[in-house]
Structures are given as C-alpha cells and as structure tokens.
Scaffold this motif. Structure first.
Motif, short mmCIF file in Angstrom:
data_model
loop_
_atom_site.label_atom_id
_atom_site.label_comp_id
_atom_site.label_asym_id
_atom_site.label_seq_id
_atom_site.Cartn_x
_atom_site.Cartn_y
_atom_site.Cartn_z
N CYS A 1 0.84 -1.26 -0.13
CA CYS A 1 0.07 0.01 0.05
C CYS A 1 0.85 1.25 -0.04
CB CYS A 1 -0.92 0.08 1.37
SG CYS A 1 -1.95 -1.46 1.49
N LYS B 1 0.97 5.43 -0.77
CA LYS B 1 0.50 7.05 -0.57
C LYS B 1 1.31 7.97 -1.20
CE LYS B 1 -2.06 10.12 2.53
NZ LYS B 1 -2.24 10.74 4.01
N ASP C 1 7.08 4.12 2.30
CA ASP C 1 6.33 3.18 1.54
C ASP C 1 7.43 2.87 0.59
OD1 ASP C 1 4.03 3.87 3.03
OD2 ASP C 1 3.16 4.77 1.37
#
Ligand SMILES: Cc1cc2nc3c(=O)[nH]c(=O)nc-3n(C[C@@H](O)[C@H](O)[C@H](O)COP(=O)(O)OP(=O)(O)OC[C@H]3O[C@@H](n4cnc5c(N)ncnc54)[C@H](O)[C@@H]3O)c2cc1C
Ligand SMILES: Cc1cc2nc3c(=O)[nH]c(=O)nc-3n(C[C@H](O)[C@H](O)[C@H](O)COP(=O)(O)OP(=O)(O)OC[C@H]3O[C@@H](n4cnc5c(N)ncnc54)[C@H](O)[C@@H]3O)c2cc1C
Lengths: 260, 321
Positions: free
Chosen positions: A6, A8, A40
């Motif tokens: 995931c 962002k 990330d």
C-alpha cells in the motif's frame, strides 16, 4: 509469494515549506512537490527483495486520484509487477478507517500472502496498516525492520525503543508495517519510469469495490481546522551577516561551555 | 460519559512515565472521570507495577497471565477486547507498543481511533476535541473524535505533563479470570539489544548533530571538521543512519540514543518528536536550518536561518581561526 504494498502520494516535507491557508481548512497545496511516502519506498523495496528470493509477484495499490498514478508507476519502475488505483470522489475526506476499509475491499478482490504498508505517512497516524489487519482478521506487526521467510511463517524484527529489536514469529498471511532503514530502496531513473509509462493500471471505484460509508460523511475523526500554535518561548534568532551570526554564536557557546 | 481506561506500560515492576501522563489526559476528557488503569503481566513484577499505577488511578485492574509476560500487542489487543466494556475510551502511550496495539484495537472495539494526540480540549457530549500535528510537526490540527461507540487514543509521550498526579490511592482488582481466549498468530521470541558503536555519544558534553539537511554523504566530513575544531562529537538524526552515512550508535532519538549534553547543535534537523525525545537534561540547543518555520526553532535556545552547507565550513574556520 503474492505481495501487496500500500503506497500513498504525499507532499514531500523535506522539500516543502508547509503553510496553512488563511481560513485554516487545508495547507497551501498549489506549489507543493509530491512524492511517494518515504516509508512506502522501504516497503516496496522489501517486497521486491522477498519476491526475488522466493518468487511470486508484487502489486502496489493506492487510494488517490488520477495524479496518484505517477507514484504507482514509480514503484513499478522500482520493480513492482502490477499497480492498482482505487479512486472515487466518494473517498474524499476519508479518515484512516475509511482508507483501511477501501484497501480491505481491494485485498479481498485478490489473493495475497503478505500485505505491506509504511509505518506511517504524512499525517503521522500510523493507523492504516493495523486497521487493515484487524478488518481482515490477519495477524499484524508494526515498525518491522527485518523480514525472513520461513515456510508458511515469517520471522520479523520490530524496532522498539532505544533501537532494540523485538523478534517475532508471525503466521502467513499477515500484514506488516515497514520501518525506514530496513533496506536501501533502489534508485529509479527517468528511463525506468519511461519503460512503464504505458503499462495499463486498472482503476476501481467505490461501486466496483463494494465499499460504502467512507469519505467525509463516514469519518469518525474529523479535522476542524489547521492552526498555528501560539509561539512558545522560541529560539532567539541571530540576525546579520553570516559572519556576524557566527561571532554571536561563538560568544554564546563560550558562555555555555560549548567552546573553550 | 463513557468509562475511561488507561493501558499501563511497565518494566521490571516500575511503571513508565506515561502512566501518570495518561491519567492527566483522562482528566482533560472528563474532570470527574474515575479512570481505571489496566496492568498486564505475569509474576512478582506485576504486583509492583500495580502498586505504581495505583498512585495515579482510582482503580487498577490486574491481569496476571503467562501469555502476558511480554507485552505482545496481538495478545494484549485480544485481552482488551475481552475485558473492556463496549463504548469505552481507551488511552495508550504513542510509543512502539501503542502504535502496534491501537489501530487494530479500535477496529475490534468498533471504536474511533486517533493517534499521536498532543492535546485534549475536553469533550462535547460524546465528541472528543483533540489536537494533533501533521506534516512532520509543521502543521497543527484541531480534530473531533466521535466517541459515541468508544474511542482509542494514543497519546504522545511528554505532551501531558503530570503536574498534579492526584486521584490515586486506587484499589487493585484481579481480573485475570475474565481474560478469555488469548491465542495469537504472532509469537514473541526475544529482544535483540542494539549494537554499541565505536563512539559513545552519550558521554559527550557537546554534540554537533546533523540531519537530512546535510544532503549528501560527501558533506559528512564538513560536520566532522567542525566537531573536531570544537572538541565535540558528531551525532545525527535517523535519516542519516537509514542512509548508512553514519552508524546507528550515533543516532539521537527514541529509537536511538538518549543524550544529555551541555550543548546540542542541531544542523539541518527539523525537530521531530522522536528526535527530541532523545535529548534530555535541558541542554543549550542551537538550531541551524534554512527553513525559518522548522519546528526545531520552537525548542531551540538560539536559532540561525542559514544553509548549513555554507554555515558549517564558515563556523569551522572561525573556531579554528
Ligand atoms: C483534503 C483532505 C482531507 C482530509 N480530511 C480528513 C478528515 O476529515 N479526517 C481524517 O481523519 N483524515 C482526513 N484526511 C487524512 C486522511 O485521509 C489520512 O490519510 C488518514 O487519516 C491516514 O493517515 P496517514 O495518511 O497518516 O496514514 P498512516 O496510517 O500513517 O499510513 C500508514 C500507511 O498506510 C498506507 N496508506 C495510507 N494512506 C494510503 C492511501 N491513501 N493509499 C494507499 N495506502 C495508504 C501506506 O502504506 C502508509 O505508509 C484528509 C486528507 C486530505 C488530503
Ligand atoms: C517509530 C519511529 C521512531 C523514530 N525514531 C527516531 C529517532 O530515534 N531519531 C530521529 O532523529 N528520528 C526518528 N524517527 C524519524 C522522525 O520521525 C523524523 O522522520 C526524523 O527525525 C527526521 O529527521 P531530520 O530532521 O534529519 O529530517 P527532515 O525532517 O527531513 O528535516 C530536514 C531539515 O533540514 C532542513 N534543511 C534541508 N536542507 C538544508 C540546508 N542545506 N541547510 C539548512 N537546513 C536544511 C529542512 O528545512 C528540514 O527542517 C522515528 C520515526 C518513527 C516512526
């Protein structure tokens, strides 16, 4: 191993001066430089290394808008195999729980052994990974700075206070939030990005995912406004030319025992 | 008003500083609250920790289980889900344990979640009014938390100073019997202690500390020259260690070393709470940063707005001069 990461898109706090809009509703976003959330990148790198060791695929996913596509491509240029964009006007103003439920719906559409998030993003919430795990009823470990695959389990290190490392054994499938420093994220050049420029990135909206109750209306945590706190004691700011500032500083340091 | 619970961290029978801070925070939600401390563990140190918690709380729930000998958040989360009544407010410190426990707990309790809370402005019915920081401390935000179905809040250590830790003399109740199923799919193995490095930055009176503002590995030498000229030692923020430009033993902060120098020079460091958490003993802090709004200027004694890549060599020359 099928791995989902995931990611962002966030304003780069090292590159930007963050200023609050006059009415306090948001920060000034016009001239911001955006990039992938620092944490990330470590998560994506870790996923790529695990795949290269034991086989499988790496998919990167983001909840965002059309502009977020660029970060998916960036992570694909690093070596991720697939990208998925989750975008819908109905997602705007979601709190962390909203973001986690959108991601949970996307997870259920695939079959993943391992789901990675960053330890935290620009809001410093550190919330999405743990919520996602709980929604999916999967085991979770946060602040992970070491991952070793051991059959249908992982041996993971969690960074705890003082830089000590808490070693755990965790069953697959699971969700991990990745801490910086776990690896050295590879550099992505402009050529790498060009190579994936035309790869198709599927987009799913709220209807396709079957999520509702997210977005501003569904948020249990709501931002009222941004504000500048009343200045505390604050530092005495030295003025003048570089030389004058240094002279003043040296005097102060001598008085404080910082210089002989 | 909902019942308020505080999860108490402790080690070797001594409760963490945050135990009293959570009690202070609870009173900011509801001044008349009878707050319950939850202390988990196993064996003799647990009793000592319960006594410690009783000094700041009206009630203490003790849960004595071998599975809780080490605070594995996966196990503690199950326990709290089993023993805390629905719609309660649960307070936890925002440390590496709280970050592990909190988000998932809010989902399991079907409660709201707010993390790294730095201020509480009371409650309006079941709506809690809190303050958070975003964008690496560069923006503050007022937020509301809908606690109608309960809430889990993690609170930044040091933000709720225990001025009057009254309300104590609490009674300890053994709730171990209510613990329920504590099986988890994550097993704690052991703690590996951080490696010690060549230098001990905790012994130095003067630290020349560099952050991401140093920009390039090649510039580390500039800081080393200044430290040498000043008779100081080079320390750093976390990104410098993540990039492997300096060894971990030189990192200042909650996940690095705690230092107590007389003078701390923060060069190109923004001033995150995790970094500041490693600076104790109120040293004289000098901050040099090109961004006049950098949060480090809020805590520094003296500030200089300059590019450190120009400032450091100029300072070295003056000092050696
Ligand atoms: C205009 C605007 C309005 C907002 N309004 C509110 C509001 O009213 N209330 C509120 O609580 N929040 C609001 N938010 C912020 C909210 O959406 C946060 O993103 C959310 O609370 C998660 O916090 P975080 O980004 O710090 O994530 P963290 O939980 O700190 O992130 C941890 C990890 O989760 C994953 N992750 C986080 N976000 C995403 C994403 N979008 N896609 C994929 N993975 C992700 C990443 O792996 C990340 O490393 C708003 C944001 C914007 C831009
Ligand atoms: C669980 C956890 C534990 C953590 N533990 C620690 C810890 O122990 N220690 C720690 O330090 N961090 C820790 N962090 C990371 C922390 O949150 C911050 O990300 C980090 O402290 C930022 O380091 P920095 O100030 O060097 O970088 P940034 O926040 O990027 O700041 C760089 C600063 O340099 C300035 N600058 C840039 N270029 C120049 C220039 N040429 N001249 C002058 N100024 C310049 C910028 O204006 C900015 O203010 C932890 C994070 C988590 C989630």
């Amino acid at each position: 191993m099928e791995i989902l990461v995931c990611v962002k898109r966030v304003p780069d706090t090292a590159e930007n001066e963050i200023t609050i809009k006059g009415d306090g509703t948001d920060i000034q976003r016009d001239d911001l430089v955006y990039s992938v959330n620092e944490w990330d990148n470590y998560a994506t790198e870790e996923a790529i290394q695990i795949r290269d060791n034991v086989g499988g695929t790496v998919t990167v996913v983001t909840v965002g808008d059309s502009e977020s596509e660029e970060i998916l491509r960036r992570q694909m240029a690093m070596g991720a195999d697939n990208g998925i964009l989750l975008a819908d006007g109905a997602f705007d103003g979601s709190d962390a729980r909203g973001i986690a439920s959108i991601l949970a719906a996307a997870v259920k559409k695939g079959k993943y052994d391992l789901i990675l998030t960053g330890a935290q993003a620009d809001d410093g919430a550190g919330a999405v990974g743990g919520m996602l795990a709980a929604m999916l009823d999967l085991p979770y470990a946060s602040l992970v700075n070491k991952v070793e695959v051991a059959g249908n389990k992982l041996k993971v290190g969690r960074e705890i206070e003082g830089g000590n490392q808490e070693m755990n054994e965790i069953d697959l499938p699971c969700v991990l939030s990745i801490q910086t420093g776990i690896n050295e994220p590879r550099y992505v050049g402009i050529r790498g990005i060009r190579k994936v420029a035309s790869v198709e990135i599927p987009t799913h909206n709220a209807g396709a995912l079957g999520v509702s109750g997210v977005g501003k209306a569904g948020a249990q945590v709501k931002r009222v406004d941004y504000f500048t706190p009343p200045a505390g004691k604050g530092a005495e700011i030295l003025e003048g030319s570089m030389e004058e500032k240094i002279d003043k500083l040296i005097e102060l340091l001598k008085a404080k025992g910082g210089l002989k | 008003m909902a019942q308020i619970f505080a999860y108490i961290a402790h080690k070797n029978g001594v409760v963490d500083d945050t135990a009293a801070e959570l009690a202070v925070a609870a009173k900011k939600i509801d001044a008349s609250a009878q707050v319950t401390a939850i202390v988990t563990g196993s064996g003799a140190t647990l009793d000592a920790a319960c006594q410690g918690a009783a000094k700041a709380y009206a009630q203490v729930w003790k849960i004595n289980k071998p599975e809780l000998a080490y605070p594995n958040a996966e196990v503690v989360r199950k326990l709290l889900k089993n023993i805390v009544p629905a719609s309660s407010i649960v307070l936890v410190a925002h440390d590496t344990f709280g970050m592990d426990l909190g988000p998932g707990l809010s989902i399991k309790m079907d409660a709201a979640y707010a993390s790294d809370v730095v201020g509480i402005d009371g409650a309006d019915g079941s709506t809690l009014k809190i303050v958070r920081q975003e964008f690496a401390g560069m923006a503050h935000a007022h937020m509301t938390v809908n606690a109608a179905k309960g809430a889990v809040l993690t609170l930044r250590p040091g933000s709720f100073q225990a001025g009057d830790a009254a309300g104590g003399a609490g009674a300890v109740t053994d709730k171990s019997g209510d613990a329920g199923d504590l099986g988890a799919k994550r097993k704690f193995l052991q703690v590996v202690e951080a490696e010690t490095g060549d230098v001990d930055i905790t012994k130095s009176d003067v630290l020349v500390s560099i952050g991401r503002g140093i920009e390039d590995q090649e510039n580390i030498g500039l800081a080393e020259d200044l430290a040498k000229a000043m008779g100081a030692v080079v320390s750093c923020s976390r990104p410098i260690v993540d990039a492997k430009w300096l060894e971990k033993a030189r990192q200042v902060g909650t996940s690095g070393k705690t230092v107590k120098p007389k003078v701390y020079m923060a060069l190109g460091i923004s001033g995150s709470f995790q970094h500041l958490g490693g600076i104790k003993g109120s040293p004289f802090i000098v901050a040099v940063n090109k961004n006049p709004k950098a949060p480090i200027f809020q805590v520094a004694d003296v500030g200089i707005v300059e590019n450190i890549l120009e400032f450091i060599p100029a300072m070295t020359e003056k000092v050696s001069g």
